[in-house]
Design a protein around this motif. Structure first.
Motif, PDB file in Angstrom:
ATOM      1  N   ILE A   1     -29.437 -56.715  30.212  1.00 32.66           N
ATOM      2  CA  ILE A   1     -28.300 -57.627  30.376  1.00 32.66           C
ATOM      3  C   ILE A   1     -27.748 -58.113  29.032  1.00 32.66           C
ATOM      4  N   PRO A   2     -28.569 -58.629  28.103  1.00 32.53           N
ATOM      5  CA  PRO A   2     -27.984 -59.049  26.829  1.00 32.53           C
ATOM      6  C   PRO A   2     -27.457 -57.881  26.006  1.00 32.53           C
TER       7      PRO A   2
ATOM      8  N   ILE B   1     -20.979 -65.410  24.582  1.00 31.59           N
ATOM      9  CA  ILE B   1     -22.256 -65.354  23.869  1.00 31.59           C
ATOM     10  C   ILE B   1     -23.320 -66.207  24.557  1.00 31.59           C
ATOM     11  N   GLN B   2     -22.891 -67.181  25.356  1.00 32.10           N
ATOM     12  CA  GLN B   2     -23.862 -68.012  26.072  1.00 32.10           C
ATOM     13  C   GLN B   2     -24.721 -67.172  27.000  1.00 32.10           C
TER      14      GLN B   2
ATOM     15  N   ASP C   1     -28.706 -67.173  27.180  1.00 31.43           N
ATOM     16  CA  ASP C   1     -29.415 -67.461  28.429  1.00 31.43           C
ATOM     17  C   ASP C   1     -30.560 -66.485  28.656  1.00 31.43           C
ATOM     18  N   HIS C   2     -30.355 -65.236  28.305  1.00 30.45           N
ATOM     19  CA  HIS C   2     -31.379 -64.232  28.578  1.00 30.45           C
ATOM     20  C   HIS C   2     -32.357 -64.043  27.410  1.00 30.45           C
ATOM     21  N   ASP C   3     -31.840 -63.988  26.200  1.00 30.84           N
ATOM     22  CA  ASP C   3     -32.722 -63.765  25.054  1.00 30.84           C
ATOM     23  C   ASP C   3     -33.443 -65.034  24.620  1.00 30.84           C
ATOM     24  N   GLY C   4     -32.859 -66.195  24.943  1.00 33.95           N
ATOM     25  CA  GLY C   4     -33.423 -67.451  24.472  1.00 33.95           C
ATOM     26  C   GLY C   4     -32.906 -67.787  23.082  1.00 33.95           C
ATOM     27  N   TYR C   5     -33.248 -68.983  22.609  1.00 36.33           N
ATOM     28  CA  TYR C   5     -32.763 -69.415  21.294  1.00 36.33           C
ATOM     29  C   TYR C   5     -33.576 -70.613  20.820  1.00 36.33           C
TER      30      TYR C   5
ATOM     31  N   GLY D   1     -34.118 -66.191  29.881  1.00 35.72           N
ATOM     32  CA  GLY D   1     -34.372 -65.546  31.155  1.00 35.72           C
ATOM     33  C   GLY D   1     -35.336 -64.384  31.091  1.00 35.72           C
ATOM     34  N   ILE D   2     -35.343 -63.654  29.984  1.00 34.36           N
ATOM     35  CA  ILE D   2     -36.273 -62.526  29.879  1.00 34.36           C
ATOM     36  C   ILE D   2     -37.715 -63.031  29.896  1.00 34.36           C
TER      37      ILE D   2
END
Length: 250
Positions: free
Chosen positions: A58-59, A79-80, A84-88, A98-99
């Protein structure tokens, strides 16, 4: 202009998009099996492991959308989805994304982190479908890729269904493992508002609107094919699974 060629109004076009949800994979027998409590632990683990292939894509797909997008305002909002999926971790605020939440779901159903992340359980059909979707995002205009993302119109319902039924049917799964679904109920609604506005603005002629429906159905096919592949591999109630293809001789 004939009625057949006349563009739909914005409201009618949105309704046409939403009606495509009849083909969403919430209706696939494999998903129905999962959400009605008929799945075995092996089938649940197989689903979680295979869907991880989609989660990590997804990212990558979203990065492809951004790389094709010339609109800075769209990129700022899009970019949000990657975050959301990769984190930060920004200014002391940390979100594992999310991953990682999906990996925790995998741990909760009895998979190891390594066997989730190395994709060893992913079937060829799932891999092919996911790669087709990423390739679409890389090669098509960014507005078409945004349209393809609109399967999110139907996603909150499937997440709510899992949250409502899994704790009762599968009490052996730690409830903390369901955090991904809780997060996506809200995130998907936000993403839909953005993606839907772009789609309604861009696809204006009747020909373009028909193209948008074709694109959305392509994405619905991707998700349905993933479930087809898992149903073949892990079976459905009353059906025996089909063994994996033997490894190639090298």
């Amino acid at each position: 202009m004939s009625e057949d060629n006349k563009p739909w109004s914005r409201e009618a076009f949105e309704q046409q998009l939403r009606e495509q949800g009849q083909a969403y994979h919430i209706h696939h027998p494999f998903n129905v099996m999962l959400n009605t409590g008929e799945a075995t632990p092996e089938q649940i683990r197989g689903w979680v492991a295979n869907r991880f292939c989609y989660q990590v894509a997804i990212p990558i797909k979203d990065a492809a959308v951004m790389s094709n997008c010339t609109d800075r305002d769209v990129r700022r909002e899009w970019i949000q989805r990657m975050l959301d999926h990769d984190g930060y971790e920004i200014n002391g605020v940390r979100d594992e994304g999310g991953i990682e939440a999906w990996i925790r779901l995998g741990l909760a159903v009895g998979l190891s982190r390594e066997e989730i992340t190395d994709l060893r359980h992913v079937t060829p059909g799932v891999r092919f479908a996911v790669e087709a979707y990423v390739n679409f995002a890389r090669t098509r205009p960014w507005q078409e890729s945004v349209c393809a993302s609109l399967t999110e119109l139907f996603a909150p319902a499937i997440h709510k269904q899992r949250l409502a039924t899994w704790p009762e049917h599968y009490p052996w799964i730690d409830s903390e493992g369901l955090m991904y679904f809780r997060n996506r109920v809200t995130q998907a609604r936000r993403d839909v508002e953005h993606g839907l506005a772009i789609t309604l603005d861009y696809f204006r002629t009747r020909e373009q609107q028909q193209r948008a429906l074709d694109i959305l159905n392509f994405k619905l096919d991707v998700l349905w094919q993933m479930n087809d592949a898992m149903a073949v591999r892990y079976g459905l109630p009353g059906q025996a699974p089909i063994p994996d293809r033997p490894a190639a001789v090298r």
